[in-house]
Design an enzyme around this catalytic site. Structure first.
Site, PDB file in Angstrom:
ATOM      1  N   ARG A 278       5.575 -16.999   6.180  1.00 35.93           N
ATOM      2  CA  ARG A 278       5.594 -16.355   4.866  1.00 35.93           C
ATOM      3  C   ARG A 278       6.963 -15.729   4.656  1.00 35.93           C
ATOM      4  O   ARG A 278       7.298 -14.714   5.250  1.00 35.93           O
ATOM      5  CB  ARG A 278       4.482 -15.297   4.800  1.00 35.93           C
ATOM      6  CG  ARG A 278       4.598 -14.381   3.605  1.00 35.93           C
ATOM      7  CD  ARG A 278       3.361 -13.525   3.409  1.00 35.93           C
ATOM      8  NE  ARG A 278       2.978 -12.742   4.555  1.00 35.93           N
ATOM      9  CZ  ARG A 278       3.538 -11.576   4.903  1.00 35.93           C
ATOM     10  NH1 ARG A 278       4.554 -11.092   4.206  1.00 35.93           N
ATOM     11  NH2 ARG A 278       3.110 -10.904   5.962  1.00 35.93           N
ATOM     12  N   HIS A 282       3.543 -10.022   1.735  1.00 33.81           N
ATOM     13  CA  HIS A 282       2.136 -10.432   1.751  1.00 33.81           C
ATOM     14  C   HIS A 282       1.604 -10.494   0.327  1.00 33.81           C
ATOM     15  O   HIS A 282       0.971 -11.473  -0.078  1.00 33.81           O
ATOM     16  CB  HIS A 282       1.321  -9.447   2.580  1.00 33.81           C
ATOM     17  CG  HIS A 282      -0.148  -9.713   2.559  1.00 33.81           C
ATOM     18  ND1 HIS A 282      -0.723 -10.793   3.197  1.00 33.81           N
ATOM     19  CD2 HIS A 282      -1.168  -9.044   1.969  1.00 33.81           C
ATOM     20  CE1 HIS A 282      -2.015 -10.781   3.004  1.00 33.81           C
ATOM     21  NE2 HIS A 282      -2.325  -9.729   2.261  1.00 33.81           N
ATOM     22  N   TYR A 291       8.232  -4.174   8.854  1.00 31.01           N
ATOM     23  CA  TYR A 291       7.590  -4.630  10.088  1.00 31.01           C
ATOM     24  C   TYR A 291       8.162  -5.925  10.662  1.00 31.01           C
ATOM     25  O   TYR A 291       7.686  -6.388  11.700  1.00 31.01           O
ATOM     26  CB  TYR A 291       6.075  -4.795   9.872  1.00 31.01           C
ATOM     27  CG  TYR A 291       5.678  -5.688   8.709  1.00 31.01           C
ATOM     28  CD1 TYR A 291       5.662  -7.074   8.826  1.00 31.01           C
ATOM     29  CD2 TYR A 291       5.297  -5.134   7.496  1.00 31.01           C
ATOM     30  CE1 TYR A 291       5.286  -7.890   7.771  1.00 31.01           C
ATOM     31  CE2 TYR A 291       4.920  -5.939   6.420  1.00 31.01           C
ATOM     32  CZ  TYR A 291       4.919  -7.314   6.569  1.00 31.01           C
ATOM     33  OH  TYR A 291       4.555  -8.113   5.515  1.00 31.01           O
TER      34      TYR A 291
END
Length: 388
Positions: A278, A282, A291
Site C-alpha cells: 500500500r 490506509h 509507522y
C-alpha cells in the site's frame, strides 16, 4: 486471452524445481512467489503458471491500471477538498486488482471489501457509484446482481462468510461458476475469515479467497498478524494456497485464473495471497509516516506495477507514443467526469435513511424517525423571521 496451469497448489518437489519466475519477499529470506514479469519489465517463465496474451490484451491491462490509478487519485483529492467523507486508496495495488478482476468470467460472483476500486472497474461498475457511497448520498449505488459484484463491505472480514455461503449455494445449484472473495492481511486475523475457510473446505465450496497482503493492517505490519506466510494457512484447512507477486499483473492474472478454474472444476476452495504494498495511507484519515519509513516506500516504488508493464511493452515494441497519449487523454476525461459528477450529486432527503431499515416497519425506527424530524424542525424555528 488464454491462461494455462499445469498444477494448482503444486507439490513441494515441483515448487522447489520452479527456479524461474520466483523471487524473494522484501526481507530476502522468506518464501518465494509466482512471478512472470520482473520489476525491470523482463518476461520470465514459471513451471506451473503461464499466460499468453495478445498485444491488444497487454495494452488493455496497462490502460486498466492507468485509469484506475487516475480515478483513485481524483478520489483522494476530492476527499481532501471536502467532497467525500472518506476514501481508501488502492495506490500500488493496481496489478493485484486488475489482474484478478480480469481473470473472472461474467458469471462469476465477486465479494469485495472497501478498497477494490480496480476490481469494480473490471466488473463495469461506474466509478461514480463508488464515490456516491463515500459521499454519503447512497448505500452502494449499484445493483450487485447486474454486475455480479457485491456491495462494498466495511466490516472487516465479514464478506468472506457471505462469499462462502454464496459459493455453497452455487455448488448446490450445480452452476458452472466460481466466487471470488477479497480481504486484506489484517482481516486474516478475524474470526469470520477462519470460519469462512472452515465452511468452504468442509463443503468443498467453489470459492477463491484473494488476500491482498499490502504489508500493513493500518499501522500493524504483517509480521504481527501471522507467524507464517498467509498463503500457508490454507494447508491447515485442507485446501491449497499460493503466493503471487501482487505487483505483477501477468502473474496475478495467471494464478487467479487457474485458481478459479480449480474451484469451478469441483476441487473446492483455494487461497491466493497477492504480495503487494500500500503506497498511500490506509484511508484518508491515516498518516502512514507515523509507522513506516520513507526507505521502505521508496523500495516498493521501484516495483511499481504500471511502470513494470510499461517497461515490458516498450522493450517488446508493443505500444507507441500514440497509444500512451490516447490513454492519457482518456485518463483526463475520466478525471473530469469524476470531479463534475461528484460535485453534481444531489443531497439525499434527510428522512430517507429510515425508509428501508426494515421491510415491514419497526416501532423503534418509527420513534427515531419522529425524534429526528423534530430535530430537523428545530433548525427551521431558529431561522424563522430572520430572512434566512
Amino acid at each position: 486471452m488464454s491462461v494455462k496451469s499445469t498444477a494448482v497448489g503444486g507439490s513441494p518437489a515441483k515448487s522447489r524445481a520452479a527456479s524461474r519466475g520466483r523471487s524473494k519477499n522484501r526481507s530476502g529470506d522468506g518464501p518465494e512467489f509466482v512471478q512472470l514479469l520482473t520489476p525491470e519489465g523482463e518476461r520470465v517463465e514459471h513451471s506451473e503458471y503461464a499466460v499468453d496474451l495478445t498485444p491488444q490484451e497487454l495494452r488493455g491491462l496497462y490502460r486498466d491500471m492507468v485509469l484506475t490509478r487516475r480515478f483513485d487519485g481524483e478520489a483522494v483529492t476530492l476527499q481532501r477538498q471536502g467532497e467525500l467523507g472518506l476514501w481508501a486508496s488502492l495506490l500500488g495495488q493496481e496489478a493485484a486488482q486488475i489482474g484478478s478482476g480480469r481473470a473472472t468470467r461474467h458469471d462469476d460472483y465477486v465479494f469485495p471489501t472497501y478498497r477494490e476500486h480496480g476490481v469494480a472497474w473490471t466488473r463495469d461498475v461506474d466509478p461514480l457509484n463508488l464515490l456516491g457511497m463515500f459521499r454519503g448520498v447512497n448505500n452502494g449505488g449499484w445493483d450487485p446482481n447486474e454486475n455480479n459484484f457485491h456491495l462494498y463491505t466495511i466490516v472487516i472480514g465479514s464478506q468472506t462468510l457471505h462469499a462462502t455461503g454464496y459459493a455453497m449455494g452455487v455448488a448446490k445449484d450445480g452452476a458452472d461458476s466460481a466466487v471470488l472473495a477479497y480481504f486484506g492481511d489484517g482481516a486474516s486475523s478475524q474470526g469470520d475469515v477462519a470460519e469462512a475457510f472452515t465452511f468452504a473446505a468442509v463443503y468443498n465450496a467453489p470459492v477463491v479467497f484473494f488476500c491482498q497482503n499490502n504489508q500493513w493492517a493500518i499501522s500493524e505490519p504483517t509480521e504481527r498478524q501471522s507467524r507464517v506466510p498467509i498463503y500457508q494457512r490454507a494447508a491447515g484447512y485442507g485446501f491449497p494456497g499460493v503466493r503471487v507477486d501482487g505487483n505483477d499483473v501477468l502473474a496475478v492474472l495467471a494464478v487467479t485464473r487457474a485458481a478459479l478454474d480449480h474451484a469451478r472444476s469441483g476441487q473446492g476452495p483455494m487461497l491466493v495471497e497477492a504480495f503487494t504494498y500500500r503506497m498511500g495511507a490506509h484511508t484518508t484519515t491515516d498518516d502512514p509516516t507515523r509507522y513506516r519509513s520513507d526507505e521502505e516506500r521508496e523500495e516498493w516504488a521501484g516495483k511499481d506495477p504500471i511502470a513494470r508493464l510499461k517497461a515490458y511493452l516498450d522493450r517488446e515494441g508493443l505500444a507507441d507514443e500514440a497509444f500512451y497519449a490516447e490513454v492519457g487523454a482518456e485518463s483526463d476525461a475520466l478525471a473530469k467526469r469524476v470531479r463534475e459528477g461528484v460535485r453534481g450529486m444531489p443531497d439525499p432527503e434527510p428522512m430517507a435513511i429510515f425508509e428501508h431499515a426494515y421491510a415491514d416497519g419497526h416501532a423503534l425506527v418509527d420513534e427515531e424517525r419522529a425524534r429526528f424530524a423534530e430535530y430537523q424542525a428545530s433548525f427551521e424555528d431558529t431561522t424563522a423571521g430572520t430572512g434566512r
